[in-house]
Design a protein around this motif. Structure first.
Motif, PDB file in Angstrom:
ATOM      1  N   TYR A  34      29.796   4.779 -29.274  1.00 36.95           N
ATOM      2  CA  TYR A  34      28.727   4.855 -28.269  1.00 36.95           C
ATOM      3  C   TYR A  34      27.366   4.911 -28.948  1.00 36.95           C
ATOM      4  CZ  TYR A  34      32.419   5.963 -24.976  1.00 36.95           C
ATOM      5  OH  TYR A  34      33.548   5.899 -24.200  1.00 36.95           O
ATOM      6  N   SER A  35      26.346   4.506 -28.212  1.00 39.15           N
ATOM      7  CA  SER A  35      24.973   4.699 -28.668  1.00 39.15           C
ATOM      8  C   SER A  35      24.151   5.185 -27.485  1.00 39.15           C
ATOM      9  CB  SER A  35      24.386   3.416 -29.256  1.00 39.15           C
ATOM     10  OG  SER A  35      24.226   2.439 -28.250  1.00 39.15           O
ATOM     11  N   VAL A  36      23.032   5.837 -27.784  1.00 37.58           N
ATOM     12  CA  VAL A  36      22.173   6.393 -26.743  1.00 37.58           C
ATOM     13  C   VAL A  36      20.720   6.120 -27.095  1.00 37.58           C
ATOM     14  CG1 VAL A  36      22.071   8.678 -27.846  1.00 37.58           C
ATOM     15  CG2 VAL A  36      21.630   8.471 -25.401  1.00 37.58           C
ATOM     16  N   ARG A  37      19.908   5.901 -26.062  1.00 42.19           N
ATOM     17  CA  ARG A  37      18.465   5.768 -26.256  1.00 42.19           C
ATOM     18  C   ARG A  37      17.763   5.988 -24.926  1.00 42.19           C
ATOM     19  NH1 ARG A  37      17.412  -0.596 -27.277  1.00 42.19           N
ATOM     20  NH2 ARG A  37      18.233  -1.314 -25.299  1.00 42.19           N
ATOM     21  N   MET A  38      16.479   6.337 -25.025  1.00 42.89           N
ATOM     22  CA  MET A  38      15.630   6.517 -23.856  1.00 42.89           C
ATOM     23  C   MET A  38      14.796   5.254 -23.693  1.00 42.89           C
ATOM     24  SD  MET A  38      14.550   8.291 -21.276  1.00 42.89           S
ATOM     25  CE  MET A  38      15.281   9.895 -21.514  1.00 42.89           C
ATOM     26  N   VAL A  39      14.662   4.805 -22.452  1.00 41.43           N
ATOM     27  CA  VAL A  39      13.845   3.641 -22.133  1.00 41.43           C
ATOM     28  C   VAL A  39      12.778   4.085 -21.145  1.00 41.43           C
ATOM     29  CG1 VAL A  39      13.802   1.330 -21.122  1.00 41.43           C
ATOM     30  CG2 VAL A  39      15.785   2.066 -22.468  1.00 41.43           C
ATOM     31  N   GLU A  40      11.513   3.874 -21.490  1.00 40.01           N
ATOM     32  CA  GLU A  40      10.411   4.180 -20.583  1.00 40.01           C
ATOM     33  C   GLU A  40      10.067   2.887 -19.853  1.00 40.01           C
ATOM     34  OE1 GLU A  40       5.931   4.946 -21.448  1.00 40.01           O
ATOM     35  OE2 GLU A  40       7.020   6.819 -21.809  1.00 40.01           O
ATOM     36  N   VAL A  41      10.404   2.833 -18.562  1.00 39.42           N
ATOM     37  CA  VAL A  41      10.198   1.637 -17.753  1.00 39.42           C
ATOM     38  C   VAL A  41       8.720   1.501 -17.394  1.00 39.42           C
ATOM     39  CG1 VAL A  41      10.860   0.463 -15.619  1.00 39.42           C
ATOM     40  CG2 VAL A  41      12.528   1.853 -16.853  1.00 39.42           C
ATOM     41  N   ALA A  42       8.125   2.580 -16.952  1.00 42.68           N
ATOM     42  CA  ALA A  42       6.707   2.651 -16.592  1.00 42.68           C
ATOM     43  C   ALA A  42       6.278   4.100 -16.762  1.00 42.68           C
ATOM     44  CB  ALA A  42       6.492   2.184 -15.162  1.00 42.68           C
ATOM     45  N   GLN A  43       5.010   4.376 -16.545  1.00 48.53           N
ATOM     46  CA  GLN A  43       4.507   5.750 -16.673  1.00 48.53           C
ATOM     47  C   GLN A  43       5.274   6.662 -15.718  1.00 48.53           C
ATOM     48  OE1 GLN A  43       2.266   6.688 -18.894  1.00 48.53           O
ATOM     49  NE2 GLN A  43       2.167   8.802 -18.258  1.00 48.53           N
ATOM     50  N   GLY A  44       5.985   7.653 -16.261  1.00 44.63           N
ATOM     51  CA  GLY A  44       6.738   8.601 -15.440  1.00 44.63           C
ATOM     52  C   GLY A  44       8.072   8.083 -14.942  1.00 44.63           C
ATOM     53  N   GLN A  45       8.486   6.902 -15.345  1.00 46.45           N
ATOM     54  CA  GLN A  45       9.780   6.341 -14.953  1.00 46.45           C
ATOM     55  C   GLN A  45      10.580   6.025 -16.209  1.00 46.45           C
ATOM     56  OE1 GLN A  45       8.652   2.933 -12.616  1.00 46.45           O
ATOM     57  NE2 GLN A  45       8.820   4.091 -10.713  1.00 46.45           N
ATOM     58  N   CYS A  46      11.727   6.676 -16.338  1.00 43.57           N
ATOM     59  CA  CYS A  46      12.536   6.523 -17.542  1.00 43.57           C
ATOM     60  C   CYS A  46      13.996   6.298 -17.173  1.00 43.57           C
ATOM     61  CB  CYS A  46      12.452   7.771 -18.410  1.00 43.57           C
ATOM     62  SG  CYS A  46      10.787   8.297 -18.802  1.00 43.57           S
ATOM     63  N   ARG A  47      14.738   5.920 -18.202  1.00 37.95           N
ATOM     64  CA  ARG A  47      16.175   5.717 -18.035  1.00 37.95           C
ATOM     65  C   ARG A  47      16.847   6.067 -19.363  1.00 37.95           C
ATOM     66  NH1 ARG A  47      15.750   0.600 -16.959  1.00 37.95           N
ATOM     67  NH2 ARG A  47      16.211  -0.181 -19.024  1.00 37.95           N
TER      68      ARG A  47
END
Length: 189
Positions: A34-47
């Protein structure tokens, strides 16, 4: 006419609505599945994304940190540790009003800014399973090693210009890190 059209196109392309996603560094589980990472889609919106070689395993539409924080995934891909090297200082605890008969004493123990959560473990549904406060890893004397900024603290070696080894996942599936002034600490899944 051309310069006006060009200016309009450039203005539209520089708007925040067209901003690209920011992706954090992907970190692999100890067994490599498995791998993990944070994605910032827009200001204040993440996944938060947990993936396998075959594709996405699960994602969580929450900002559990920033793309610059540290994320570690368990060997079964079900849990994630988030380590925040730059944390906002804790708020002072309101002091009770002293009675007329008792003398006001300064509370003993660590300062309020040190009572912050610096790491947390989350499950795939977004529930917080465990957390670690700075005061669990550093005693009052060691807190003098923490770098204090106006509203934040830097507490972790190997990050943000603080010398030392950075956080890492061992082959045994344990996250190891060194708080400033302290000894190696471990986070288990």
């Amino acid at each position: 006419m051309r310069s006006a059209a060009l200016a309009l196109v450039l203005m539209f392309m520089s708007s925040p609505a067209v901003a690209e996603e920011r992706k954090g560094r992907a970190r692999v589980s100890a067994n490599g599945l498995y791998s993990v990472r944070m994605v910032e889609v827009a200001q204040g919106q993440c996944r938060l994304e947990v993936t396998q070689e075959s594709g996405p395993a699960w994602s969580l539409p929450q900002c559990l940190g920033t793309v610059d924080d540290f994320y570690f995934v368990s060997n079964d891909g079900e849990r994630v540790w988030v380590v925040w090297p730059l944390v906002e200082k804790g708020k002072p605890v309101p002091e009770p009003r002293p009675s007329k008969k008792s003398k006001a004493k300064k509370p003993k123990g660590p300062p309020a800014w040190a009572r912050v959560v610096v790491a947390a473990q989350y499950g795939r549904e977004g529930q917080r399973l465990q957390e670690k406060q700075l005061t669990e890893w550093l005693n009052t004397r060691q807190l003098s090693e923490v770098r204090q900024l106006t509203h934040h603290i830097k507490w972790l070696e190997g990050t943000l210009g603080v010398p030392g080894k950075g956080p890492r996942l061992t082959d045994a599936g344990v996250v190891e890190l060194e708080p400033v002034g302290g000894t190696t600490r471990q986070l288990t899944f």
